[in-house]
Design an enzyme around this catalytic site. Sequence first.
Site, short mmCIF file in Angstrom:
data_model
loop_
_atom_site.label_atom_id
_atom_site.label_comp_id
_atom_site.label_asym_id
_atom_site.label_seq_id
_atom_site.Cartn_x
_atom_site.Cartn_y
_atom_site.Cartn_z
N ARG A 124 0.82 -1.23 0.00
CA ARG A 124 0.00 0.00 0.00
C ARG A 124 0.85 1.27 0.00
O ARG A 124 0.40 2.33 0.44
CB ARG A 124 -0.97 0.03 1.18
CG ARG A 124 -1.96 -1.11 1.16
CD ARG A 124 -3.18 -0.82 2.00
NE ARG A 124 -4.13 -1.89 1.85
CZ ARG A 124 -4.12 -2.99 2.61
NH1 ARG A 124 -3.20 -3.13 3.56
NH2 ARG A 124 -5.01 -3.92 2.41
N GLU A 188 8.96 19.57 -24.04
CA GLU A 188 8.32 19.79 -22.73
C GLU A 188 8.85 21.08 -22.07
O GLU A 188 8.15 21.70 -21.29
CB GLU A 188 8.52 18.59 -21.80
CG GLU A 188 7.90 17.28 -22.30
CD GLU A 188 6.37 17.21 -22.13
OE1 GLU A 188 5.76 18.10 -21.52
OE2 GLU A 188 5.80 16.22 -22.64
N LYS A 230 6.53 23.99 -12.87
CA LYS A 230 5.70 22.80 -12.60
C LYS A 230 5.43 22.66 -11.10
O LYS A 230 4.32 22.33 -10.69
CB LYS A 230 6.38 21.54 -13.16
CG LYS A 230 5.54 20.31 -12.92
CD LYS A 230 5.77 19.17 -13.86
CE LYS A 230 4.75 18.07 -13.56
NZ LYS A 230 4.90 16.89 -14.36
N ARG A 244 -3.76 22.12 -12.73
CA ARG A 244 -2.69 21.22 -13.20
C ARG A 244 -2.90 20.80 -14.65
O ARG A 244 -1.96 20.47 -15.36
CB ARG A 244 -2.57 19.99 -12.29
CG ARG A 244 -1.42 19.09 -12.70
CD ARG A 244 -1.02 18.10 -11.65
NE ARG A 244 0.07 17.27 -12.15
CZ ARG A 244 0.80 16.47 -11.40
NH1 ARG A 244 0.55 16.37 -10.11
NH2 ARG A 244 1.77 15.76 -11.94
N ASN A 248 -1.01 20.05 -19.54
CA ASN A 248 -1.32 19.19 -20.69
C ASN A 248 -1.39 19.97 -22.00
O ASN A 248 -1.91 19.45 -23.00
CB ASN A 248 -2.65 18.46 -20.45
CG ASN A 248 -2.57 17.53 -19.27
OD1 ASN A 248 -1.54 16.91 -19.04
ND2 ASN A 248 -3.64 17.46 -18.48
N HIS A 251 -1.14 18.27 -25.30
CA HIS A 251 -1.16 16.83 -25.05
C HIS A 251 -2.43 16.14 -25.53
O HIS A 251 -2.40 14.95 -25.80
CB HIS A 251 -0.93 16.53 -23.56
CG HIS A 251 0.53 16.61 -23.18
ND1 HIS A 251 1.26 17.77 -23.31
CD2 HIS A 251 1.39 15.67 -22.71
CE1 HIS A 251 2.50 17.54 -22.91
NE2 HIS A 251 2.61 16.27 -22.55
N HIS A 255 -1.35 13.40 -27.74
CA HIS A 255 -1.55 11.99 -27.36
C HIS A 255 -2.33 11.24 -28.43
O HIS A 255 -2.05 10.09 -28.73
CB HIS A 255 -2.33 11.90 -26.05
CG HIS A 255 -1.46 11.89 -24.84
ND1 HIS A 255 -1.94 12.15 -23.57
CD2 HIS A 255 -0.14 11.63 -24.69
CE1 HIS A 255 -0.94 12.07 -22.71
NE2 HIS A 255 0.15 11.76 -23.36
N HIS A 270 7.08 10.91 -28.16
CA HIS A 270 6.08 11.69 -27.43
C HIS A 270 6.26 13.19 -27.69
O HIS A 270 5.31 13.89 -28.06
CB HIS A 270 6.22 11.37 -25.93
CG HIS A 270 5.36 12.21 -25.05
ND1 HIS A 270 4.00 12.02 -24.94
CD2 HIS A 270 5.66 13.25 -24.23
CE1 HIS A 270 3.50 12.92 -24.10
NE2 HIS A 270 4.49 13.67 -23.65
N1 GLY Z 1 2.73 15.80 -17.28
C1 GLY Z 1 1.67 16.57 -16.78
C2 GLY Z 1 1.53 16.53 -15.29
O1 GLY Z 1 2.42 16.07 -14.62
O2 GLY Z 1 0.53 16.95 -14.79
#
Ligand code: GLY
Length: 371
Positions: A124, A188, A230, A244, A248, A251, A255, A270
């Site tokens: 866990r 990125e 970030k 958050r 993206n 993305h 994606h 990617h």
């Molecule tokens: N790669 C996007 C995030 O970590 O939220």
Amino acid sequence: MNEIKEIKINLKDRSYKIFINDDIEKILVNSIEKILARPKVFIVTDENVAGFILPKIKKILEDAGIKTKSIIIPSGEKSKSFQSLEKLIKELLNYKIERQDSLIALGGGVIGDLVGFASSIIYRGIDFIQIPTTILSQVDSSVGGKTGINLEEGKNLVGSFHQPRAVITDVSLLQTLPKREIIAGYAEILKCSILGDKDFFNWLKINQKEILNLNNNLVAEAVEKSCILKAKIVEEDEKESGKRALLNLGHTFGHAIENKINKDGHGILHGEAIGIGMCLAAEFSVEMNLCSKKNKEEIIEIIKKSGLPTDLKDLNTEIYAEEIIEIFSLDKKRKDNSNTFILISDIGNAIIKDEISDDKLKTFLISNGFK
Ligand code: GLY
């Protein structure tokens, strides 16, 4: 590089630091003892990384009195699967891993995501440390606690939020990467600047060439600036219930393109898909009257100059708008059968835009080279 850069991510009892330097020994010697609950680690890495850096890291740790055991798994995205997860956990249990031991994820995004997920479910939840070895993992996937595996239906559909105990980033490890992978990882870094920091974007315009030539000081600065941005977002919205999602940017389109192209066996990295995804997001922002044509052109120009693809034409392949929309329907960000996109109102200012219909998207995709 004399100074070890340190960025703290404040998340109460899950807080941790990102350490950045160009000498892994210096970082490990300075920090590892304080991070580990007890001096025993299981290093999980892949075949590519094992050869060039694993023996050095084992020696540094063992010289510091830390017992190590390593597990090497096959390289590549296919290791982010239920099957590999089960195999890894069984191997760790065979080696009698205990709750106080730590895992080290030594590698790129695949290793970080898989090992992070394994450490979130063994007993866990046990501690893990990220040692990212690609640009993409140094600026994005090792930071913020997203872990997971892929399903046939899509990437990262199963996973957890499990923060590492530390991120140890040695930018000199990037020197052995192929140029194509460096450029893809750099997408990125560009993403961070476009979504949240105009000064950073302007700094990248000046320094992009030297960063891509892997000037360690400049790469460390770019990684630091990306991680600071970030960290701030993750501190505000750890579990992605709002802000958050800005990370993206590019993305959702990216994606879907990556998923489609890689299923067809052509192979796109990617970051390359994210390059096109960010250009499409900029185009769509103009279409939605959110941002100026000038901003869009500046974004596409910097992406093009970095060597990333900016357009479907760069991929020499045909993609149907319907196929992409079908992939969007499995996207985790989709709400009430309509699409959510991260768009741009200015360079350094991304916004979340939802309730975008499939019809609107289809028209947009067809006018941008999709069939
Ligand atoms: N790669 C996007 C995030 O970590 O939220």
